[in-house]
Design a protein around this motif. Structure first.
Motif, PDB file in Angstrom:
ATOM      1  N   ARG A  77      75.711  42.499  92.858  1.00 16.14           N
ATOM      2  CA  ARG A  77      76.083  41.216  92.242  1.00 16.14           C
ATOM      3  C   ARG A  77      77.502  41.304  91.711  1.00 16.14           C
ATOM      4  O   ARG A  77      77.810  42.114  90.837  1.00 16.14           O
ATOM      5  N   ASP A 131      71.779  33.674  83.775  1.00 18.28           N
ATOM      6  CA  ASP A 131      70.819  34.594  84.397  1.00 18.28           C
ATOM      7  C   ASP A 131      71.399  36.008  84.402  1.00 18.28           C
ATOM      8  O   ASP A 131      72.074  36.413  85.336  1.00 18.28           O
ATOM      9  N   GLY A 171      69.773  41.827  86.912  1.00 17.04           N
ATOM     10  CA  GLY A 171      68.476  42.483  86.818  1.00 17.04           C
ATOM     11  C   GLY A 171      68.604  43.973  86.558  1.00 17.04           C
ATOM     12  O   GLY A 171      68.010  44.527  85.644  1.00 17.04           O
ATOM     13  N   VAL A 204      68.389  40.170  89.535  1.00 23.55           N
ATOM     14  CA  VAL A 204      66.965  40.398  89.253  1.00 23.55           C
ATOM     15  C   VAL A 204      66.104  39.994  90.461  1.00 23.55           C
ATOM     16  O   VAL A 204      65.129  40.680  90.798  1.00 23.55           O
ATOM     17  N   ASP A 205      66.520  38.938  91.168  1.00 23.36           N
ATOM     18  CA  ASP A 205      65.693  38.494  92.298  1.00 23.36           C
ATOM     19  C   ASP A 205      65.823  39.434  93.492  1.00 23.36           C
ATOM     20  O   ASP A 205      64.862  39.630  94.255  1.00 23.36           O
ATOM     21  N   GLU A 206      67.001  40.022  93.652  1.00 21.22           N
ATOM     22  CA  GLU A 206      67.186  40.994  94.745  1.00 21.22           C
ATOM     23  C   GLU A 206      66.311  42.214  94.469  1.00 21.22           C
ATOM     24  O   GLU A 206      65.635  42.739  95.353  1.00 21.22           O
ATOM     25  N   TYR A 207      66.322  42.644  93.223  1.00 20.42           N
ATOM     26  CA  TYR A 207      65.500  43.806  92.855  1.00 20.42           C
ATOM     27  C   TYR A 207      64.019  43.509  93.070  1.00 20.42           C
ATOM     28  O   TYR A 207      63.293  44.260  93.738  1.00 20.42           O
ATOM     29  N   ARG A 208      63.552  42.381  92.577  1.00 17.66           N
ATOM     30  CA  ARG A 208      62.119  42.078  92.668  1.00 17.66           C
ATOM     31  C   ARG A 208      61.695  41.833  94.124  1.00 17.66           C
ATOM     32  O   ARG A 208      60.599  42.179  94.536  1.00 17.66           O
ATOM     33  N   SER A 209      62.610  41.269  94.898  1.00 16.46           N
ATOM     34  CA  SER A 209      62.301  41.046  96.318  1.00 16.46           C
ATOM     35  C   SER A 209      62.145  42.379  97.043  1.00 16.46           C
ATOM     36  O   SER A 209      61.181  42.593  97.787  1.00 16.46           O
TER      37      SER A 209
END
Ligand code: M3L
Ligand code: AKG
Length: 463
Positions: free
Chosen positions: A237, A274, A277, A433-438
């Motif tokens: 990011r 935001d 993450g 955070v969304d890249e990590y959770r994905s």
């Protein structure tokens, strides 16, 4: 089958016909082929708890066909009820079922996007036939909307909303830690993390999911290797500090991280709507000086103590929005939206569980949204919070060095550093955070025990 489900026999998927189950009631009631309006009648003993006596069909009343190991089903014109066992029934609205048909015409098998036009489904749609089959609930829709839908039993159980049968996604897998974690901090090797079979990556991110942080040993002490390591998780990011950062105490960027000053325990990006993450740090070198050790604090651990010992202070931190800014770069002026900011402690609106800690007292802006009687309770609350954060029980100090990187969940773990002298070079990156959770979700799919098929099913519980 994930924990928390009604424990249907494994055989439901392949409907063996031999295994009667004690306390379970598996019968099927099949609507007559001819009539679109006849309703199944169930033996009164099996009727869903609150269902009214179903209207008699115009022809003979239907005696349920008893077949082994299939749930009992019934319809009342607005809903379909499924009897998992004598005490557990689920009810699904007809319109909900039609909207959630996942046949290839209603749900794109590749993109996993809805194709059915929700808004062309009549609000009073009702099935012409429902059938309990080994594969699941089969619903035939009326000739005005000819279509047949099939819903796997496990999918219906997972998505049962009346009542909810699945355990809400909970934080039960979080392992809260104190300074004692220094005895055995979660660690993976660089080789594990970089291995192409992704098993090490899965181990790495599973540690991050459970502990909120993980060390990576044996990392080549170069920014290139560290950047490549970061990108194993997802794309980096980019922010006003750049993409992959390689920094020292030269105020190259307008932030105290680019000085020799001590930084108290904080999470980054409180000035973003935001916050990132994950944050990865790798100390590449430190010469001609000392200090600069790394501080890690489990914000969830400290919040659990605050909640237990000081519930009023916890509630103040959970409801008071905190404004923040990043204004050290003339080319940038960051504030979260809305500018009133977000509370220190954020919670899942469904489960009520703590899901994010946002705390950076240095980056905090003017507290201009408090009214008079809130000011002193706010300061009392953050004093207690600070005291717990900075206790010997909470603070995990570790001296990083070339070869050992650390990654932290910036929504849970606070980090900082002691002041230092000399030349100190730190590199690292943010991951969204969304890249990590994905990535974690994809790895879980790949390595989950019951994932017999390679491709992602339209019935995946994640969709
Ligand atoms: C890019 N790098 C991580 C070196 C600096 C980050 C700036 C830290 C900022 N005060 C914050 O809390 O977000
Ligand atoms: O220099 C360090 O060790 C950490 C700096 C820091 O806290 C940050 O960049 O957010």
């Amino acid at each position: 089958m994930r924990a928390g489900y009604v424990s249907l026999p494994k055989s439901i998927g392949s409907a063996t016909r031999s295994t009667p189950f004690s306390r379970t009631l598996f019968r099927t009631s099949v609507l007559p082929q001819a009539s679109a309006t006849k309703l199944a009648r169930l033996p009164t003993s099996a009727a869903p708890p609150e269902s009214k006596a179903l209207p008699r069909s115009t022809s003979q009343s239907l005696a349920p066909v008893v077949s082994d190991d299939l749930p009992v089903i019934s319809t009342d014109g607005r809903k379909v009820a499924i009897g998992w066992d004598t005490r557990t029934w689920s009810r699904f609205h007809n319109v909900w079922l039609r909207d959630h048909c996942r046949c290839p015409q209603c749900f794109h098998p590749i993109t996993k996007q809805r194709l059915v036009n929700t808004f062309e489904i009549p609000s009073d749609i009702a099935p012409s036939e429902v059938e309990s089959t080994a594969e699941g609930l089969k619903v035939s829709w009326p000739s005005s909307q000819p279509h047949t839908s099939l819903y796997p039993w496990s999918w219906l159980q997972h998505n049962s909303y009346d009542p909810a049968l699945r355990q809400r996604e909970t934080q039960l897998d979080k392992i809260l830690w104190s300074s004692k974690i220094q005895a055995s901090p979660p660690t993976v090797t660089y080789e594990e993390a970089m291995a192409e079979d992704d098993r090490g990556l899965h181990k790495w991110l599973s540690h991050v999911d459970h502990f909120g942080m993980c060390f990576i040993s044996g990392v080549p002490a170069t920014p290139e290797a560290t950047e490549e390591l970061s990108q194993r998780i997802g794309f980096i990011r980019e922010t006003q500090y750049g993409k992959f950062w390689d920094f020292t105490s030269d105020l190259a960027k307008g932030d105290t991280a680019y000085t020799t000053l001590a930084l108290g325990a904080h999470t980054d990006n409180t000035y973003f709507t935001d916050p990132c993450g994950l944050q990865l740090f790798h100390l590449l070198s430190h010469t001609e000086g000392s200090g600069g050790s790394t501080l890690l604090v489990d914000g969830f651990y400290v919040a659990s103590i605050l909640k237990e010992l000081h519930p009023d202070a916890y509630n103040v931190l959970a409801r008071t929005p905190v404004p923040a800014h990043a204004a050290g770069e003339t080319s940038a002026l960051y504030q979260p939206f809305p500018s009133s900011g977000y509370p220190v402690l954020s919670h899942d609106p469904v489960t009520g569980e703590l899901i994010q800690v946002r705390w950076n007292n240095d980056d905090r802006s003017v507290m201009n949204n408090l009214n008079s009687h809130q000011v002193e309770e706010w300061y009392n609350a953050i004093r207690i919070w600070h005291k717990l954060l900075t206790s010997a029980d909470s603070e995990y100090w570790v001296q990083l060095g070339p070869g050992t990187a650390v990654i932290v969940d910036n929504h849970r773990i606070l980090h900082g550093r002691s002041a230092f002298t000399g030349k100190r070079r730190m590199c690292g990156a943010y991951i969204g955070v969304d890249e990590y959770r994905s990535k974690l979700a994809v790895l879980r799919e790949k390595f989950s025990s019951d994932n017999e098929v390679a491709d992602r099913s339209v019935w995946s519980p994640a969709l």
